[in-house]
Design a protein around this motif. Sequence first.
Motif, PDB file in Angstrom:
ATOM      1  N   LYS A 132       0.822  -1.211   0.000  1.00  0.00           N
ATOM      2  CA  LYS A 132       0.000   0.000   0.000  1.00  0.00           C
ATOM      3  C   LYS A 132       0.859   1.266   0.000  1.00  0.00           C
ATOM      4  O   LYS A 132       0.412   2.331  -0.451  1.00  0.00           O
ATOM      5  CB  LYS A 132      -0.930  -0.001   1.206  1.00  0.00           C
ATOM      6  CG  LYS A 132      -2.060   1.004   1.103  1.00  0.00           C
ATOM      7  CD  LYS A 132      -3.109   0.780   2.177  1.00  0.00           C
ATOM      8  CE  LYS A 132      -4.271   1.761   2.017  1.00  0.00           C
ATOM      9  NZ  LYS A 132      -5.334   1.542   3.050  1.00  0.00           N
ATOM     10  N   ILE A 133       2.094   1.172   0.475  1.00  0.00           N
ATOM     11  CA  ILE A 133       2.963   2.350   0.564  1.00  0.00           C
ATOM     12  C   ILE A 133       3.393   2.775  -0.837  1.00  0.00           C
ATOM     13  O   ILE A 133       4.037   1.996  -1.566  1.00  0.00           O
ATOM     14  CB  ILE A 133       4.178   2.054   1.455  1.00  0.00           C
ATOM     15  CG1 ILE A 133       3.722   1.803   2.903  1.00  0.00           C
ATOM     16  CG2 ILE A 133       5.191   3.192   1.397  1.00  0.00           C
ATOM     17  CD1 ILE A 133       4.842   1.426   3.857  1.00  0.00           C
ATOM     18  N   PRO A 134       3.087   3.968  -1.262  1.00  0.00           N
ATOM     19  CA  PRO A 134       3.372   4.405  -2.635  1.00  0.00           C
ATOM     20  C   PRO A 134       4.854   4.349  -3.017  1.00  0.00           C
ATOM     21  O   PRO A 134       5.197   3.982  -4.141  1.00  0.00           O
ATOM     22  CB  PRO A 134       2.836   5.843  -2.662  1.00  0.00           C
ATOM     23  CG  PRO A 134       1.775   5.874  -1.609  1.00  0.00           C
ATOM     24  CD  PRO A 134       2.283   4.971  -0.527  1.00  0.00           C
ATOM     25  N   LEU A 135       5.763   4.712  -2.082  1.00  0.00           N
ATOM     26  CA  LEU A 135       7.183   4.691  -2.421  1.00  0.00           C
ATOM     27  C   LEU A 135       7.645   3.282  -2.784  1.00  0.00           C
ATOM     28  O   LEU A 135       8.419   3.093  -3.737  1.00  0.00           O
ATOM     29  CB  LEU A 135       8.013   5.228  -1.250  1.00  0.00           C
ATOM     30  CG  LEU A 135       9.537   5.182  -1.448  1.00  0.00           C
ATOM     31  CD1 LEU A 135       9.957   5.964  -2.679  1.00  0.00           C
ATOM     32  CD2 LEU A 135      10.259   5.706  -0.194  1.00  0.00           C
ATOM     33  N   ALA A 136       7.146   2.283  -2.055  1.00  0.00           N
ATOM     34  CA  ALA A 136       7.498   0.899  -2.385  1.00  0.00           C
ATOM     35  C   ALA A 136       6.979   0.533  -3.763  1.00  0.00           C
ATOM     36  O   ALA A 136       7.666  -0.147  -4.551  1.00  0.00           O
ATOM     37  CB  ALA A 136       6.941  -0.047  -1.323  1.00  0.00           C
ATOM     38  N   GLN A 137       5.762   0.968  -4.085  1.00  0.00           N
ATOM     39  CA  GLN A 137       5.211   0.723  -5.426  1.00  0.00           C
ATOM     40  C   GLN A 137       6.111   1.327  -6.505  1.00  0.00           C
ATOM     41  O   GLN A 137       6.390   0.695  -7.528  1.00  0.00           O
ATOM     42  CB  GLN A 137       3.814   1.327  -5.535  1.00  0.00           C
ATOM     43  CG  GLN A 137       2.744   0.645  -4.703  1.00  0.00           C
ATOM     44  CD  GLN A 137       1.375   1.272  -4.932  1.00  0.00           C
ATOM     45  OE1 GLN A 137       1.164   2.012  -5.884  1.00  0.00           O
ATOM     46  NE2 GLN A 137       0.427   0.963  -4.042  1.00  0.00           N
ATOM     47  N   SER A 138       6.571   2.543  -6.276  1.00  0.00           N
ATOM     48  CA  SER A 138       7.415   3.217  -7.265  1.00  0.00           C
ATOM     49  C   SER A 138       8.705   2.437  -7.519  1.00  0.00           C
ATOM     50  O   SER A 138       9.110   2.222  -8.669  1.00  0.00           O
ATOM     51  CB  SER A 138       7.753   4.636  -6.793  1.00  0.00           C
ATOM     52  OG  SER A 138       6.620   5.441  -6.750  1.00  0.00           O
ATOM     53  N   ILE A 139       9.362   2.014  -6.443  1.00  0.00           N
ATOM     54  CA  ILE A 139      10.611   1.259  -6.587  1.00  0.00           C
ATOM     55  C   ILE A 139      10.376  -0.007  -7.402  1.00  0.00           C
ATOM     56  O   ILE A 139      11.106  -0.312  -8.359  1.00  0.00           O
ATOM     57  CB  ILE A 139      11.189   0.921  -5.199  1.00  0.00           C
ATOM     58  CG1 ILE A 139      11.634   2.198  -4.483  1.00  0.00           C
ATOM     59  CG2 ILE A 139      12.357  -0.056  -5.320  1.00  0.00           C
ATOM     60  CD1 ILE A 139      11.997   1.993  -3.018  1.00  0.00           C
ATOM     61  N   ILE A 140       9.357  -0.738  -7.036  1.00  0.00           N
ATOM     62  CA  ILE A 140       9.082  -2.022  -7.692  1.00  0.00           C
ATOM     63  C   ILE A 140       8.736  -1.820  -9.163  1.00  0.00           C
ATOM     64  O   ILE A 140       9.237  -2.542 -10.032  1.00  0.00           O
ATOM     65  CB  ILE A 140       7.948  -2.756  -6.943  1.00  0.00           C
ATOM     66  CG1 ILE A 140       8.438  -3.176  -5.550  1.00  0.00           C
ATOM     67  CG2 ILE A 140       7.456  -3.958  -7.726  1.00  0.00           C
ATOM     68  CD1 ILE A 140       7.343  -3.414  -4.553  1.00  0.00           C
ATOM     69  N   GLU A 141       7.907  -0.832  -9.474  1.00  0.00           N
ATOM     70  CA  GLU A 141       7.500  -0.614 -10.859  1.00  0.00           C
ATOM     71  C   GLU A 141       8.660  -0.129 -11.724  1.00  0.00           C
ATOM     72  O   GLU A 141       8.776  -0.518 -12.899  1.00  0.00           O
ATOM     73  CB  GLU A 141       6.341   0.391 -10.910  1.00  0.00           C
ATOM     74  CG  GLU A 141       5.038  -0.150 -10.359  1.00  0.00           C
ATOM     75  CD  GLU A 141       4.579  -1.415 -11.086  1.00  0.00           C
ATOM     76  OE1 GLU A 141       4.382  -1.349 -12.311  1.00  0.00           O
ATOM     77  OE2 GLU A 141       4.442  -2.455 -10.426  1.00  0.00           O
ATOM     78  N   ILE A 142       9.542   0.677 -11.177  1.00  0.00           N
ATOM     79  CA  ILE A 142      10.703   1.122 -11.955  1.00  0.00           C
ATOM     80  C   ILE A 142      11.649  -0.051 -12.206  1.00  0.00           C
ATOM     81  O   ILE A 142      12.172  -0.213 -13.320  1.00  0.00           O
ATOM     82  CB  ILE A 142      11.417   2.290 -11.249  1.00  0.00           C
ATOM     83  CG1 ILE A 142      10.505   3.524 -11.232  1.00  0.00           C
ATOM     84  CG2 ILE A 142      12.740   2.617 -11.948  1.00  0.00           C
ATOM     85  CD1 ILE A 142      11.048   4.684 -10.418  1.00  0.00           C
ATOM     86  N   PHE A 143      11.855  -0.886 -11.204  1.00  0.00           N
ATOM     87  CA  PHE A 143      12.708  -2.059 -11.396  1.00  0.00           C
ATOM     88  C   PHE A 143      12.124  -2.977 -12.469  1.00  0.00           C
ATOM     89  O   PHE A 143      12.855  -3.519 -13.306  1.00  0.00           O
ATOM     90  CB  PHE A 143      12.903  -2.815 -10.072  1.00  0.00           C
ATOM     91  CG  PHE A 143      14.074  -2.330  -9.281  1.00  0.00           C
ATOM     92  CD1 PHE A 143      15.197  -3.117  -9.111  1.00  0.00           C
ATOM     93  CD2 PHE A 143      14.080  -1.062  -8.709  1.00  0.00           C
ATOM     94  CE1 PHE A 143      16.295  -2.673  -8.396  1.00  0.00           C
ATOM     95  CE2 PHE A 143      15.160  -0.592  -7.992  1.00  0.00           C
ATOM     96  CZ  PHE A 143      16.278  -1.396  -7.834  1.00  0.00           C
ATOM     97  N   LEU A 144      10.825  -3.145 -12.447  1.00  0.00           N
ATOM     98  CA  LEU A 144      10.168  -3.975 -13.447  1.00  0.00           C
ATOM     99  C   LEU A 144      10.358  -3.382 -14.834  1.00  0.00           C
ATOM    100  O   LEU A 144      10.715  -4.100 -15.790  1.00  0.00           O
ATOM    101  CB  LEU A 144       8.676  -4.098 -13.115  1.00  0.00           C
ATOM    102  CG  LEU A 144       7.848  -4.991 -14.042  1.00  0.00           C
ATOM    103  CD1 LEU A 144       8.359  -6.424 -14.008  1.00  0.00           C
ATOM    104  CD2 LEU A 144       6.378  -4.941 -13.630  1.00  0.00           C
ATOM    105  N   ALA A 145      10.143  -2.092 -14.969  1.00  0.00           N
ATOM    106  CA  ALA A 145      10.274  -1.434 -16.266  1.00  0.00           C
ATOM    107  C   ALA A 145      11.703  -1.491 -16.792  1.00  0.00           C
ATOM    108  O   ALA A 145      11.921  -1.557 -18.014  1.00  0.00           O
ATOM    109  CB  ALA A 145       9.816   0.020 -16.153  1.00  0.00           C
ATOM    110  N   LYS A 146      12.672  -1.484 -15.890  1.00  0.00           N
ATOM    111  CA  LYS A 146      14.083  -1.505 -16.294  1.00  0.00           C
ATOM    112  C   LYS A 146      14.619  -2.930 -16.470  1.00  0.00           C
ATOM    113  O   LYS A 146      15.789  -3.113 -16.818  1.00  0.00           O
ATOM    114  CB  LYS A 146      14.943  -0.782 -15.258  1.00  0.00           C
ATOM    115  CG  LYS A 146      14.530   0.652 -14.965  1.00  0.00           C
ATOM    116  CD  LYS A 146      14.860   1.602 -16.091  1.00  0.00           C
ATOM    117  CE  LYS A 146      16.306   1.935 -16.109  1.00  0.00           C
ATOM    118  NZ  LYS A 146      16.608   2.959 -17.158  1.00  0.00           N
TER     119      LYS A 146
END
Length: 553
Positions: A5-19
Amino acid sequence: MIYPKIPLAQSIIEIFLAKGITSIIISPGSRNAPLTIGFVNNPAFHCYSIADERAAGFFALGIAQQTKQPVALVCTSGSALLNYYPAFAEAFYSQIPLIVISADRPQSKIDIGDGQTIRQENVFENHSVYNANLHEDVSTENDLKINEAINTAITQKGPVHINAPFEEPLYETTSELSITVNIVASVNATQPISIEDVSQFATIWNNSSKKIILVGVNEPNVINSNIINAFANDESVVVLTETTSNLHHNTFINTIDTIITPFTNADFENFRPEILVTFGGMVVSKRIKAFLRKYKPKHHWHIDSLRAYDTFGALTKHFKVDPNAFFDTFLPLTKAIESDYFQKFDVVKVLRNLKSNIYLDKIPFSDFKVFEKVMQCLPKNCQLQISNSSAIRYAQLIAIDPSVEVYCNRGTSGIDGSTSTAIGAAVANDKQTVFITGDIGFLYDSNALWNNYIPKNFKIILINNGGGGIFRILPGHEETPVFNTFFETSHCLTAEHLAKMYGFEYSIASDEISLATSLTAFYGQNEKPSILEIFTPTLKNNSILLQYFKELI
């Protein structure tokens, strides 16, 4: 899909996935729960749980070593992060991409007496190629820092640190993303090399009759065959390689210490190169370093797209380019020159090989004899991982089949994570992986075996001489309680119970006959990972090795 639910964790995970960073090594904890939830619940990520952060760091290093892609490490707050440092430093000096993501408490909780809080920001500053200190709230600034960390790990081939503060509650999840992320493409800044860049150096080359090419740690099968043949066909060139160079030709000298240790001062002066060309990573041989530091070449050129170390105090040019690109441009500008430099070295090589074989045939069972037999029996096309200290130094003295790929943590040359690295490497490739180690290094990194991902065909050859045998070879050895306890670290421990606890097949050898029998059975068993423990005589090993160099003349 389940997301934290924490947005910062979502951001990290989604950027890693995209990269495309999908290998994630997680050490259990609470503060990193948002990251763990997000990575583990997305099938695009390959997640591994390694409890000991020091072992986890080297396990990740082994995977990155093989894949040439960044591997992410995720830990909780506090001292957990500090346990990554040995692997982090190794990655820096070995130019291996690692990404450490440390969960942290918010800045308001630091230095007020809360548990598991340390000053995590920039903790790896001396060995990090990039530090991303994130803020709690999602922002474009955070996204750009995360992108920059990943991109820098790739382009600079090194470790980076992302510090991410999370406030409780940590375990809440959601089925919908609440963020969108910014993605920044990685740009390779490597510049091509031109004829103009190297023409003046080709002139120097063409007027020099004594040239040494010294290759340090090098990836297998990366140097083009036409370049190897050009080296081999130039009678003014001597190519010195090590076991970790992974570069082979029958004209190359691959046992450097065997060749140069018996040299007199006159020999060293006679063989002093006019030009020294180096590429690859760290060099193992202390003797070649001593030779080239005392008898410096007029020119030392190092070829590496990122860094050059002035190892011999003689560096005159750093070509910031890939070795293949350099030599493809440089070699067409060179010409044959009359020289007896290679011939003189080759005469010494033939003599040394003859003397070496005579000596090895007559010595009793010892560390040296074990390395001779073990190296000869390695399966073709296998991957060999070697621990530091005595193990890698003995390996330099024995010729190896060119089909065997060799790796060792020579960035910092520490014993602390060799087993963990070897296991990570075994997980990341399909080859038969054999790991040769000494007893102290094995015991030091025994948590490496606390790992649920070890391939069934992973093999450990453990040479147990009852202590740190290398200290018996170094100056200052005395048979005293102080030496035995504080330098050699004498012990009576074996791997038998560790093997049983972690589900390894276990066998022993203590003489040539049992070693030959055990090696045959060892490679024939692939139902479980295996340990072959070889016991050698503590008090004889050093004298047998030191006598070897005396009998080479």
